[in-house]
Design a protein around this motif. Structure first.
Motif, PDB file in Angstrom:
ATOM      1  N   UNK A  57       0.840  -1.197   0.000  1.00 23.05           N
ATOM      2  CA  UNK A  57       0.000   0.000   0.000  1.00 23.05           C
ATOM      3  C   UNK A  57       0.877   1.248   0.000  1.00 23.05           C
ATOM      4  N   UNK A  58       0.302   2.391  -0.360  1.00 16.82           N
ATOM      5  CA  UNK A  58       1.014   3.650  -0.097  1.00 16.82           C
ATOM      6  C   UNK A  58       1.181   3.824   1.416  1.00 16.82           C
ATOM      7  N   UNK A  59       1.983   4.795   1.814  1.00 19.05           N
ATOM      8  CA  UNK A  59       2.056   5.149   3.231  1.00 19.05           C
ATOM      9  C   UNK A  59       0.722   5.753   3.637  1.00 19.05           C
ATOM     10  N   UNK A  60       0.133   5.198   4.676  1.00 23.06           N
ATOM     11  CA  UNK A  60      -1.205   5.594   5.126  1.00 23.06           C
ATOM     12  C   UNK A  60      -1.066   6.387   6.422  1.00 23.06           C
ATOM     13  N   UNK A  61      -1.568   7.603   6.423  1.00 25.73           N
ATOM     14  CA  UNK A  61      -1.399   8.502   7.562  1.00 25.73           C
ATOM     15  C   UNK A  61      -2.744   8.717   8.245  1.00 25.73           C
ATOM     16  N   UNK A  62      -2.835   8.251   9.480  1.00 25.46           N
ATOM     17  CA  UNK A  62      -4.038   8.392  10.288  1.00 25.46           C
ATOM     18  C   UNK A  62      -3.701   9.209  11.529  1.00 25.46           C
ATOM     19  N   UNK A  63      -4.682   9.792  12.178  1.00 23.79           N
ATOM     20  CA  UNK A  63      -4.394  10.493  13.427  1.00 23.79           C
ATOM     21  C   UNK A  63      -3.742   9.547  14.445  1.00 23.79           C
ATOM     22  N   UNK A  64      -2.542   9.857  14.842  1.00 24.85           N
ATOM     23  CA  UNK A  64      -1.875   9.056  15.864  1.00 24.85           C
ATOM     24  C   UNK A  64      -1.050   7.898  15.353  1.00 24.85           C
ATOM     25  N   UNK A  65      -1.136   7.569  14.055  1.00 23.39           N
ATOM     26  CA  UNK A  65      -0.362   6.434  13.548  1.00 23.39           C
ATOM     27  C   UNK A  65      -0.162   6.562  12.028  1.00 23.39           C
ATOM     28  N   UNK A  66       1.022   6.200  11.578  1.00 23.48           N
ATOM     29  CA  UNK A  66       1.344   6.148  10.158  1.00 23.48           C
ATOM     30  C   UNK A  66       1.829   4.743   9.849  1.00 23.48           C
ATOM     31  N   UNK A  67       1.304   4.136   8.777  1.00 23.85           N
ATOM     32  CA  UNK A  67       1.621   2.729   8.540  1.00 23.85           C
ATOM     33  C   UNK A  67       1.545   2.384   7.067  1.00 23.85           C
ATOM     34  N   UNK A  68       2.058   1.221   6.744  1.00 21.75           N
ATOM     35  CA  UNK A  68       1.955   0.653   5.405  1.00 21.75           C
ATOM     36  C   UNK A  68       1.808  -0.855   5.546  1.00 21.75           C
ATOM     37  N   UNK A  69       1.223  -1.491   4.550  1.00 20.12           N
ATOM     38  CA  UNK A  69       1.016  -2.944   4.579  1.00 20.12           C
ATOM     39  C   UNK A  69       1.672  -3.531   3.339  1.00 20.12           C
ATOM     40  N   UNK A  70       2.575  -4.479   3.561  1.00 19.69           N
ATOM     41  CA  UNK A  70       3.359  -5.076   2.480  1.00 19.69           C
ATOM     42  C   UNK A  70       2.977  -6.553   2.356  1.00 19.69           C
ATOM     43  N   UNK A  71       2.348  -6.910   1.258  1.00 25.31           N
ATOM     44  CA  UNK A  71       2.029  -8.307   0.957  1.00 25.31           C
ATOM     45  C   UNK A  71       3.258  -8.916   0.283  1.00 25.31           C
ATOM     46  N   UNK A  72       4.088  -9.571   1.058  1.00 21.46           N
ATOM     47  CA  UNK A  72       5.354 -10.101   0.543  1.00 21.46           C
ATOM     48  C   UNK A  72       5.091 -11.487  -0.048  1.00 21.46           C
ATOM     49  N   UNK A  73       4.666 -11.489  -1.294  1.00 21.52           N
ATOM     50  CA  UNK A  73       4.248 -12.728  -1.947  1.00 21.52           C
ATOM     51  C   UNK A  73       5.404 -13.706  -2.102  1.00 21.52           C
ATOM     52  N   UNK A  74       6.616 -13.201  -2.273  1.00 20.33           N
ATOM     53  CA  UNK A  74       7.758 -14.097  -2.431  1.00 20.33           C
ATOM     54  C   UNK A  74       8.215 -14.689  -1.100  1.00 20.33           C
ATOM     55  N   UNK A  75       7.737 -14.147  -0.002  1.00 21.80           N
ATOM     56  CA  UNK A  75       8.085 -14.650   1.327  1.00 21.80           C
ATOM     57  C   UNK A  75       6.927 -15.384   1.997  1.00 21.80           C
ATOM     58  N   UNK A  76       5.736 -15.268   1.419  1.00 21.01           N
ATOM     59  CA  UNK A  76       4.576 -15.928   1.998  1.00 21.01           C
ATOM     60  C   UNK A  76       4.113 -15.301   3.289  1.00 21.01           C
ATOM     61  N   UNK A  77       4.194 -13.965   3.391  1.00 19.97           N
ATOM     62  CA  UNK A  77       3.702 -13.316   4.600  1.00 19.97           C
ATOM     63  C   UNK A  77       3.232 -11.902   4.285  1.00 19.97           C
ATOM     64  N   UNK A  78       2.650 -11.257   5.286  1.00 20.31           N
ATOM     65  CA  UNK A  78       2.195  -9.874   5.187  1.00 20.31           C
ATOM     66  C   UNK A  78       2.811  -9.105   6.346  1.00 20.31           C
ATOM     67  N   UNK A  79       3.500  -8.017   6.038  1.00 20.84           N
ATOM     68  CA  UNK A  79       4.163  -7.212   7.063  1.00 20.84           C
ATOM     69  C   UNK A  79       3.418  -5.892   7.206  1.00 20.84           C
ATOM     70  N   UNK A  80       2.978  -5.616   8.420  1.00 15.11           N
ATOM     71  CA  UNK A  80       2.340  -4.334   8.747  1.00 15.11           C
ATOM     72  C   UNK A  80       3.386  -3.520   9.495  1.00 15.11           C
ATOM     73  N   UNK A  81       3.800  -2.411   8.900  1.00 14.44           N
ATOM     74  CA  UNK A  81       4.876  -1.598   9.451  1.00 14.44           C
ATOM     75  C   UNK A  81       4.324  -0.227   9.815  1.00 14.44           C
TER      76      UNK A  81
END
Length: 316
Positions: A57-81
């Protein structure tokens, strides 16, 4: 070994269909957050980037938190940063419902609210919401890599095609609803969206645009490969040449299609994607009155070897 010498990856919709269906559903979970961002023309704000490992996803900016979600298809996981921490979810055996529950639990720990919408959209025959989709899926790393390879190769060509356009154009990215990799060029010319279509389609068709992209097809009439169309569609598309052998206008679909295997058979598929897109834009200029608003196409910007006068000469 050059890119043109490398084996062209096979993309067979039947082999990839289970993984396509699963990934299409789960990327909508994080994709829903992009709907809260300021609206860009034709939904340019919602696209997912093709990364070296998958989709993000793009960098998502919410009140109190900024995050992105990476669907790492080559690793078989999803990282929420997030600035509040990181969480990783495995993509193993399970359902969309179980993934959604685990995702909501993980983001809550980071101070992120669940997506506002649970609706699964643009997938015919799908369960209506994420919690309703309880079909079991087994992660297929081979299929996930084939999907990423196709997106990565297509993105490279689409980014090169898009680069010289001087008008409004969102970044190349995956439309997580329709699940197509999209490159669009926009023109500030109001149009009348067809009545009876869903609101998201009508919002996308408020102004003229040219779309070129890649899709895995439907396993039936539309094969995996490149597609293109001009909105509104002008007359005369049936008599055009589309820059690459195998590309053809399909009036029933309203699309110009270039099958993946025909693209791979060309001497340089990267340049063929550019040629395909150029032919479509040329049709928009000649048939629909689009302005020829293109700058120079330069392969990189190297101050040591690209003198300003060379760039000016290409622009003249």
């Amino acid at each position: 070994m050059s890119e043109s010498d490398q084996p062209w990856p096979e993309v067979d919709h039947g082999d990839l269909a289970p993984t396509i269906g699963y990934v299409n559903r789960i990327v909508q979970v994080a994709g829903k957050y992009t709907l809260d961002a300021p609206f860009e023309v034709a939904w340019g704000n919602i696209v997912l980037d093709v990364t070296p490992r998958g989709l993000r996803t793009p960098t998502l900016r919410k009140p109190g938190v900024t995050f992105t979600v990476h669907y790492r298809l080559l690793d078989g996981d999803v990282v929420i940063e997030a600035d509040t921490g990181c969480r990783t979810l495995p993509l193993g055996k399970g359902s969309v419902a179980s993934f959604y529950a685990a995702f909501c639990e993980a983001v809550a720990e980071l101070g992120v609210h669940p997506p506002r919408s649970e609706t699964i959209c643009e997938i015919p025959g799908s369960a209506p919401t994420f919690p309703d989709d309880r079909a079991e899926h087994t992660w297929n790393p081979h299929a996930a890599r084939r999907m990423w390879e196709a997106w990565n190769l297509a993105a490279r060509g689409l980014e090169a095609w898009q680069a010289p356009f001087l008008g409004n154009h969102p970044r190349v990215g995956l439309m997580w609803g329709g699940f197509d990799l999209s490159a669009t060029r926009h023109r500030a010319q109001p149009t009348e969206p067809p009545a009876g279509r869903p609101p998201f389609q009508q919002n996308a068709q408020l102004d003229s645009y040219v779309a070129v992209g890649f899709a895995f097809g439907d396993g039936k009439a539309q094969p995996p490969g490149m597609y293109a169309y001009i909105w509104p569609p002008p007359d005369g598309l049936g008599t055009r040449s589309w820059g690459v052998d195998g590309a053809a206008w399909h009036p029933d679909a309203g699309l110009v299609l270039l099958p993946w295997d025909r693209l791979g058979a060309t001497p340089d598929p990267h340049e063929s994607i550019v040629a395909f897109g150029d032919a479509v834009y040329e049709a928009a200029v000649e048939l629909a009155g689009w302005p020829d608003t293109l700058g120079p196409r330069v392969d990189g910007w190297y101050m040591s070897r690209t003198p300003p006068e060379l760039v000016r000469s290409r622009h003249s």
